[in-house]
Design a protein around this motif. Structure first.
Motif, PDB file in Angstrom:
ATOM      1  N   ASP A   9       2.605   1.506  -3.448  1.00 49.71           N
ATOM      2  CA  ASP A   9       1.341   2.109  -4.320  1.00 49.71           C
ATOM      3  C   ASP A   9       1.383   3.397  -4.248  1.00 49.71           C
ATOM      4  O   ASP A   9       0.856   4.416  -5.208  1.00 49.71           O
ATOM      5  CB  ASP A   9      -0.022   1.221  -4.096  1.00 49.71           C
TER       6      ASP A   9
ATOM      7  N   GLU B  78       0.975  -1.350   0.102  1.00 47.74           N
ATOM      8  CA  GLU B  78      -0.124   0.162   0.036  1.00 47.74           C
ATOM      9  C   GLU B  78       0.945   1.394  -0.079  1.00 47.74           C
ATOM     10  O   GLU B  78       0.669   2.038  -0.836  1.00 47.74           O
ATOM     11  CB  GLU B  78      -0.837   0.060   1.251  1.00 47.74           C
ATOM     12  N   ARG B  79       1.855   0.980   0.787  1.00 46.73           N
ATOM     13  CA  ARG B  79       2.740   2.473   0.882  1.00 46.73           C
ATOM     14  C   ARG B  79       3.366   2.566  -0.434  1.00 46.73           C
ATOM     15  O   ARG B  79       3.618   3.797  -0.842  1.00 46.73           O
ATOM     16  CB  ARG B  79       3.792   2.245   1.786  1.00 46.73           C
TER      17      ARG B  79
END
Length: 175
Positions: free
Chosen positions: A57, A54-55
């Motif tokens: 992305d 997530e980070r």
């Protein structure tokens, strides 16, 4: 510090190979500004409670279309290796490498008063002549100097302040 230097050096080497040293630095400066102005974003990138994917992305989403592709990859790598907290240090080291590559010295000038443009230009010219390289002035005012300037360049200090002179006089008198 050592790891930050290794990462910054690797990016700089790539920049030289690509012939894009200044472009990469501009991209790093853009990211530095964004992260400095948005502390919560840096907290997000540093958070171990948020999955790395997530980070990473989020980095692509934030910078993927606006800065150099390899710089985006560099920032993702820092995040992936849990080194994003070293980003600001990497930018400083990259700048040092760029200055060295371009034969530029930064002169940290501390003056008792605001220097006029003409005075800055004369100082810059004298330093460039003395050191045989391009000089960039980083000037700040410090009223505690009383009068004069102190210049730090290439590890040397040139102290032309009254404070220093008074200290020398005091030393002679006390002997």
């Amino acid at each position: 510090m050592k790891m930050g230097r290794e990462y910054a050096s690797a990016l700089f080497t790539l920049a030289v190979e690509e012939g894009k040293q200044k472009e990469y630095f501009a991209s790093l400066e853009t990211v530095k500004t964004v992260l400095a102005e948005n502390g919560e974003y840096m907290d997000f990138l540093n958070s171990f409670s948020i999955p790395k994917s997530e980070r990473i992305d989020a980095i692509e989403e934030a910078f993927g279309k606006s800065i150099e592709e390899y710089v985006v990859s560099f920032i993702k790598l820092l995040c992936e290796k849990d080194r994003i907290s070293e980003f600001f240090e990497c930018v400083e080291i990259y700048k040092e490498l760029l200055d060295l590559y371009e034969n530029v010295s930064v002169a940290k000038v501390t003056s008792s008063i605001e220097l006029k443009d003409e005075e800055q230009n004369k100082l810059k010219e004298k330093l460039e002549k003395a050191y045989g390289k391009k000089v960039v002035l980083d000037i700040k005012v410090d009223k505690s100097l009383l009068c004069g300037i102190v210049v730090e360049i290439d590890g040397k200090i040139i102290d032309g302040s009254i404070k220093k002179s008074l200290g020398n006089v005091k030393e002679v008198i006390s002997k």
